[in-house]
Design an enzyme around this catalytic site. Sequence first.
Site, short mmCIF file in Angstrom:
data_model
loop_
_atom_site.label_atom_id
_atom_site.label_comp_id
_atom_site.label_asym_id
_atom_site.label_seq_id
_atom_site.Cartn_x
_atom_site.Cartn_y
_atom_site.Cartn_z
CG ASP A 171 -2.16 0.81 1.09
OD1 ASP A 171 -2.48 1.22 -0.03
OD2 ASP A 171 -2.81 1.06 2.13
CG HIS A 271 -5.96 -1.99 0.35
ND1 HIS A 271 -6.87 -1.42 -0.51
CD2 HIS A 271 -5.04 -1.03 0.61
CE1 HIS A 271 -6.51 -0.16 -0.76
NE2 HIS A 271 -5.40 0.09 -0.09
ZN LIG Z 1 -4.45 2.03 0.04
#
Ligand SMILES: [Zn+2]
Length: 366
Positions: A171, A271
């Site tokens: 991320d 994610h």
């Molecule tokens: Zn993110």
Amino acid sequence: MTRVFGSPESYVQGRGATAEIGDHAASLGGSALLLADGVVLDLVEADATESLESNDIDVETELFEGECSAAEIERVGELASEVDADFVIGAGGGKALDTAKAVGEDLGIGVVSMPTIASTDAPCSALSVIYSEHGEFQEYRFLDRHPDLVLVDTALVASAPTRFFTSGIGDALATWFEADATKRSDSDNVLGGRDTDAGHQLAKFCYDQLRESGVSAVDAVENDAVTPSVESVTEANTLLSGLGFESGGLAAAHAIHNGLTQLEATHEATHGEKVNVGTLSQLVLEGRSDEFVEDVVRFSLDVDLPVTLAEIGLDDPTDDQLTTVAEAACAPDETIHNEPFDVTPEAVRDAIRTADAIGERVSSRY
Ligand SMILES: [Zn+2]
């Protein structure tokens, strides 16, 4: 053009920081509601309660039911009102934190965000991602205020499964590329203004820290060890990435992530894992050199992040599937339009295909 920068009121990080929470939260009032699931509560309750009570803060605990849904926000909000809480503490992963942030906003009370994993850039932001009670994404809820305090205990971060930490690197690795694209296109950041020099440079610093310490930090976390590298990368995943994406801006990588979520086969991937495929696709879309893209692929392999579609659940994607992803990534309100050139679904689909091929080639020879 107006420049906008936002951040939490304060940020505290270190081994055993849970036991200091009361010292840092004392200005928020004398009554707290601690929200966490059962596993997290076992990890934090004793130390947090002792520290809060020794600072004359009464604390009630409540089990988080697992989804950051409208119903859960309302339920926890009612409880916080009943106990007359001056602030709410969300502990655990992004959903518990996002619930606490939304409750704090609804009631106009303080918020402490206490991530026990370093898997996303959610803890510092003024944003809650709202899901249905069955876990389907519903909407982004933009909040008026950032958390009053973000407190990260690196001993907990290091002892959690390594995949969370690695996902946080995925991320965070996107942050600089997206902030830089936003600047080059003179687009707005997530806070709705142009970036400050600070927001831009924090995104760059996030990338530099990951490249400098990411590999050894993963080695350490695999052994539940806290080292200076783990401290640096935890800060990059949590603080620098959080400030960098909000105040710097998002672009193709997160839009492609959002497109990938359209395909159920990707739902097992985290994610950050999906974002990493988005980052590599963004670099291809931007026409970066072979050397540059391959360097980011090799770093991804070193920290065990996915570099191919197969690794995020798409073994042999059809053109139709990738077109679905690309069209969703190019929706009119998507951040992909912060790239400094016109983006089409065809170009995005071809970039995803090609990034996958590069990832496969490099990993087979590396
Ligand atoms: Zn993110």
